[in-house]
Design a protein around this motif. Structure first.
Motif, PDB file in Angstrom:
ATOM      1  N   THR A 120       2.051  -7.478  -2.883  1.00 27.31           N
ATOM      2  CA  THR A 120       1.017  -7.648  -3.746  1.00 27.31           C
ATOM      3  C   THR A 120      -0.102  -8.764  -3.014  1.00 27.31           C
ATOM      4  OG1 THR A 120       1.832  -6.899  -5.788  1.00 27.31           O
ATOM      5  CG2 THR A 120      -0.395  -8.223  -5.912  1.00 27.31           C
ATOM      6  N   ARG A 121       0.731  -9.933  -2.759  1.00 30.48           N
ATOM      7  CA  ARG A 121      -0.198 -10.938  -2.159  1.00 30.48           C
ATOM      8  C   ARG A 121      -0.545 -10.833  -0.736  1.00 30.48           C
ATOM      9  NH1 ARG A 121      -0.575 -16.705  -2.422  1.00 30.48           N
ATOM     10  NH2 ARG A 121       0.989 -16.811  -4.223  1.00 30.48           N
ATOM     11  N   GLU A 122       0.025  -9.801   0.007  1.00 28.66           N
ATOM     12  CA  GLU A 122      -0.277  -9.504   1.276  1.00 28.66           C
ATOM     13  C   GLU A 122      -1.380  -8.468   1.354  1.00 28.66           C
ATOM     14  OE1 GLU A 122       1.665  -7.203   5.028  1.00 28.66           O
ATOM     15  OE2 GLU A 122       3.207  -8.452   3.719  1.00 28.66           O
ATOM     16  N   TYR A 123      -1.314  -7.607   0.289  1.00 31.57           N
ATOM     17  CA  TYR A 123      -2.170  -6.453   0.060  1.00 31.57           C
ATOM     18  C   TYR A 123      -3.778  -7.086  -0.183  1.00 31.57           C
ATOM     19  CZ  TYR A 123      -3.678  -1.786  -1.515  1.00 31.57           C
ATOM     20  OH  TYR A 123      -4.202  -0.518  -1.332  1.00 31.57           O
ATOM     21  N   VAL A 124      -3.620  -8.171  -1.238  1.00 31.70           N
ATOM     22  CA  VAL A 124      -4.849  -8.769  -1.801  1.00 31.70           C
ATOM     23  C   VAL A 124      -5.477  -9.619  -0.587  1.00 31.70           C
ATOM     24  CG1 VAL A 124      -5.854 -10.524  -3.265  1.00 31.70           C
ATOM     25  CG2 VAL A 124      -4.276  -8.667  -4.218  1.00 31.70           C
ATOM     26  N   ASP A 125      -4.827 -10.246   0.378  1.00 33.86           N
ATOM     27  CA  ASP A 125      -5.263 -10.959   1.340  1.00 33.86           C
ATOM     28  C   ASP A 125      -6.056 -10.106   2.470  1.00 33.86           C
ATOM     29  OD1 ASP A 125      -5.311 -13.521   3.035  1.00 33.86           O
ATOM     30  OD2 ASP A 125      -4.183 -12.295   4.227  1.00 33.86           O
ATOM     31  N   ILE A 126      -5.432  -9.052   2.570  1.00 31.27           N
ATOM     32  CA  ILE A 126      -6.089  -7.989   3.612  1.00 31.27           C
ATOM     33  C   ILE A 126      -7.462  -7.478   2.923  1.00 31.27           C
ATOM     34  CG2 ILE A 126      -5.986  -5.981   4.841  1.00 31.27           C
ATOM     35  CD1 ILE A 126      -2.817  -6.356   5.126  1.00 31.27           C
ATOM     36  N   VAL A 127      -7.358  -7.167   1.711  1.00 29.15           N
ATOM     37  CA  VAL A 127      -8.537  -6.508   1.093  1.00 29.15           C
ATOM     38  C   VAL A 127      -9.701  -7.649   1.231  1.00 29.15           C
ATOM     39  CG1 VAL A 127      -9.553  -5.697  -0.942  1.00 29.15           C
ATOM     40  CG2 VAL A 127      -7.426  -4.955  -0.361  1.00 29.15           C
ATOM     41  N   ARG A 128      -9.283  -8.892   0.870  1.00 25.74           N
ATOM     42  CA  ARG A 128     -10.282 -10.019   0.776  1.00 25.74           C
ATOM     43  C   ARG A 128     -10.952 -10.234   2.073  1.00 25.74           C
ATOM     44  NH1 ARG A 128     -11.146 -11.933  -4.104  1.00 25.74           N
ATOM     45  NH2 ARG A 128      -9.225 -12.647  -5.433  1.00 25.74           N
ATOM     46  N   LYS A 129     -10.021 -10.266   3.043  1.00 26.69           N
ATOM     47  CA  LYS A 129     -10.572 -10.284   4.570  1.00 26.69           C
ATOM     48  C   LYS A 129     -11.501  -9.281   4.973  1.00 26.69           C
ATOM     49  CE  LYS A 129      -6.454 -12.805   6.393  1.00 26.69           C
ATOM     50  NZ  LYS A 129      -5.253 -12.789   7.772  1.00 26.69           N
ATOM     51  N   ILE A 130     -11.252  -8.120   4.581  1.00 21.78           N
ATOM     52  CA  ILE A 130     -12.113  -6.781   4.847  1.00 21.78           C
ATOM     53  C   ILE A 130     -13.601  -6.827   4.301  1.00 21.78           C
ATOM     54  CG2 ILE A 130     -12.506  -4.417   4.723  1.00 21.78           C
ATOM     55  CD1 ILE A 130      -9.343  -4.028   5.116  1.00 21.78           C
ATOM     56  N   LEU A 131     -13.320  -7.320   3.161  1.00 23.38           N
ATOM     57  CA  LEU A 131     -14.467  -7.290   2.447  1.00 23.38           C
ATOM     58  C   LEU A 131     -15.754  -8.719   2.878  1.00 23.38           C
ATOM     59  CD1 LEU A 131     -13.710  -6.423  -1.273  1.00 23.38           C
ATOM     60  CD2 LEU A 131     -14.632  -5.115   0.218  1.00 23.38           C
ATOM     61  N   ALA A 132     -14.822  -9.849   3.239  1.00 22.03           N
ATOM     62  CA  ALA A 132     -15.695 -10.924   3.608  1.00 22.03           C
ATOM     63  C   ALA A 132     -16.310 -10.761   4.912  1.00 22.03           C
ATOM     64  CB  ALA A 132     -14.587 -11.997   3.823  1.00 22.03           C
ATOM     65  N   ARG A 133     -15.713  -9.673   5.878  1.00 24.72           N
ATOM     66  CA  ARG A 133     -16.469  -9.347   7.111  1.00 24.72           C
ATOM     67  C   ARG A 133     -16.553 -10.500   7.936  1.00 24.72           C
ATOM     68  NH1 ARG A 133     -20.602  -7.547   9.957  1.00 24.72           N
ATOM     69  NH2 ARG A 133     -20.094  -5.483  11.096  1.00 24.72           N
ATOM     70  N   PRO A 136     -12.824  -9.792  12.786  1.00 25.39           N
ATOM     71  CA  PRO A 136     -11.637  -8.725  12.974  1.00 25.39           C
ATOM     72  C   PRO A 136     -10.396  -9.119  12.257  1.00 25.39           C
ATOM     73  CG  PRO A 136     -12.701  -9.062  14.941  1.00 25.39           C
ATOM     74  CD  PRO A 136     -13.160 -10.374  14.224  1.00 25.39           C
ATOM     75  N   VAL A 137      -9.997  -8.113  11.291  1.00 18.82           N
ATOM     76  CA  VAL A 137      -9.100  -8.610  10.410  1.00 18.82           C
ATOM     77  C   VAL A 137      -7.716  -8.260  11.090  1.00 18.82           C
ATOM     78  CG1 VAL A 137      -7.747  -7.799   8.555  1.00 18.82           C
ATOM     79  CG2 VAL A 137     -10.246  -7.628   8.644  1.00 18.82           C
ATOM     80  N   THR A 138      -6.826  -9.349  10.972  1.00 19.95           N
ATOM     81  CA  THR A 138      -5.234  -9.418  11.268  1.00 19.95           C
ATOM     82  C   THR A 138      -4.566  -9.581  10.394  1.00 19.95           C
ATOM     83  OG1 THR A 138      -5.476 -11.630  12.155  1.00 19.95           O
ATOM     84  CG2 THR A 138      -6.116  -9.910  13.767  1.00 19.95           C
TER      85      THR A 138
END
Length: 338
Positions: A120-133, A136-138
Motif C-alpha cells: 500500500t505504501r509503495e502504491y500510494v507513493d507512485i500515484v502521488r509522484k505521477i499526479l505531482a508530475r 519522470p517517475v521511478t
C-alpha cells in the motif's frame, strides 16, 4: 463539536447493473447538500466507470472510490484514471484505495497477497509522484519497480511522467484500513481513512493509531442507518451485515473483520459468529452478533433516538458519515443530520 457531513455510499452493483438509479440517488444527494458520493468495486463492476458516469450528471458533489482495489490495476493505471476523472469533474475526485483480502486478490486477480501494508505504501507513493508530475517517475520498491527490469524485461523501459497535466497535484487519497499497522500507516501517508465500521463509543480502539494524522485528516466510516420504532427490527440489517462479514468475508485462518470485532471488545462472540457461519448456520450466526456491538457501529431505532445518538458521532473524530438507502431515506437522513 463539529457538524458531521453526509456522504452517499452506493457500494458495488451485485448481480445487476442498477441503471440510472444510482445517478438519480447521487443527484438527489447533491440537491440535499450531501458532501460526497462513493462507489465500490468487487469481483464484478469496477468503481471508476460508474463514478465517471455519475460525475457527468452532477456538478458539485465530491466523487470518491470506496474502495478501488490495489490489485485490480497498477499504480500508473490507477493514477491515470484518477487524473482523468478529476479533470473531467472539475477537481471533485477523491481516490479511496484498499488491499481487499487474500481470497479476492489471489482468487480473482491472480496475485500474491504478501505484505499488504508495504504494498500500500509503495502504491500510494507512485500515484502521488505521477499526479505531482514533477519528474519522470521511478520506484525501486519491491512490488512495482519502475522502470521494470525483472524477468521477461526487454531492458528498454524508461522513466516517464504523464503527458496530460493533472488539474490538481494533491488529489485526496483515502485508504480503507482495518488492521492496526495499516491504520497507523494510513494516518501517516493518506489524507483520509475509510473504516468499514467504526464506533464513537470505542474510540480507544484506534486512538493510538491515529496520532500521526495531519491537520484536516478525514475519517469517513460507512454507517448503516435503519429508522424503525422496533429496535429488534432496526438492528437486524446491521447484524446480518456483520454476520456475513465476520463469518464469511475471509477464511477460518484469517478474517480481518472478525479480528476487528475482537479488538472492539467481543472476541468470544466473534469466534462464535464465524463458527456458526462456516457451519452453514447463517441465521444462527446473525443471531449470535451482540445487539450492543451492532448498535455501537450503527444508527438504529426511532428518529428521536437516532438524532440523539448523532451527537455522539459529532463528538467523535468522524468527519463524514457514509450512508446508503433509497431517495426517501436520503431525505430523512438529511433532515436529521444536515
Amino acid at each position: 463539536m463539529a457538524k458531521i457531513s453526509l456522504g452517499l455510499n452506493l457500494g458495488y452493483w451485485g448481480a445487476l447493473c442498477p441503471g440510472e438509479n444510482h445517478t438519480v440517488m447521487a443527484q438527489e444527494a447533491e440537491r440535499l447538500g450531501y458532501d460526497s458520493v462513493w462507489m465500490a468495486e468487487s469481483w464484478g463492476n469496477d468503481c471508476f466507470t460508474p463514478l465517471a458516469w455519475i460525475g457527468a450528471q452532477t456538478s458539485t458533489i465530491r466523487l470518491g472510490t470506496s474502495i478501488a482495489q490495489l490489485s485490480a490495476r497498477t499504480p500508473a493505471a490507477c493514477a491515470m484514471a484518477t487524473l482523468a476523472i478529476d479533470a473531467l469533474s472539475g477537481g471533485r475526485f477523491s481516490l479511496g484505495l484498499g488491499v481487499s483480502g487474500p481470497q479476492v486478490v489471489e482468487g480473482w486477480y491472480g496475485q500474491p497477497y504478501s505484505k499488504p501494508v508495504t504494498r500500500t505504501r509503495e502504491y500510494v507513493d507512485i500515484v502521488r509522484k505521477i499526479l505531482a508530475r514533477e519528474a519522470p517517475v521511478t520506484s525501486d520498491g519491491e512490488f512495482y519497480p519502475l522502470p521494470y527490469d525483472g524477468p521477461g524485461s526487454w531492458g528498454m523501459g524508461k522513466p516517464l511522467k504523464p503527458i496530460t497535466h493533472p488539474i490538481r497535484k494533491d488529489v485526496p487519497i483515502f485508504i480503507g484500513a482495518e488492521g492496526p499497522k495499516n491504520v497507523t500507516q494510513t494516518a501517516e501517508i493518506a489524507d483520509g481513512w475509510l473504516p468499514l465500521y467504526y464506533s464513537p463509543y470505542r474510540q480507544d480502539v484506534y486512538a493510538d493509531q491515529l496520532t500521526a494524522a495531519k491537520p484536516g485528516f478525514e475519517i469517513c466510516p460507512t454507517v448503516l442507518v435503519n429508522i424503525n420504532d422496533d429496535m429488534e427490527q432496526a438492528l437486524y440489517p446491521v447484524k446480518a451485515m456483520l454476520g456475513f462479514y465476520i463469518g464469511g468475508m475471509g477464511s477460518a485462518k484469517r478474517n480481518f473483520h472478525k479480528e476487528l470485532m475482537a479488538r472492539m471488545g467481543f472476541p468470544d462472540e466473534a469466534d462464535e459468529v464465524q463458527r456458526l457461519f462456516l457451519e452453514g448456520k447463517r441465521d444462527e450466526a446473525i443471531a449470535a452478533v451482540p445487539d450492543q456491538f451492532a448498535d455501537d457501529i450503527s444508527l438504529a431505532g426511532p428518529k428521536d433516538r437516532i438524532k440523539e445518538r448523532l451527537v455522539d458521532w459529532e463528538n467523535s473524530p468522524v468527519t463524514t458519515m457514509l450512508v446508503n438507502g433509497d431517495v426517501n431515506f436520503l431525505r430523512e437522513m438529511a433532515e436529521l443530520a444536515l
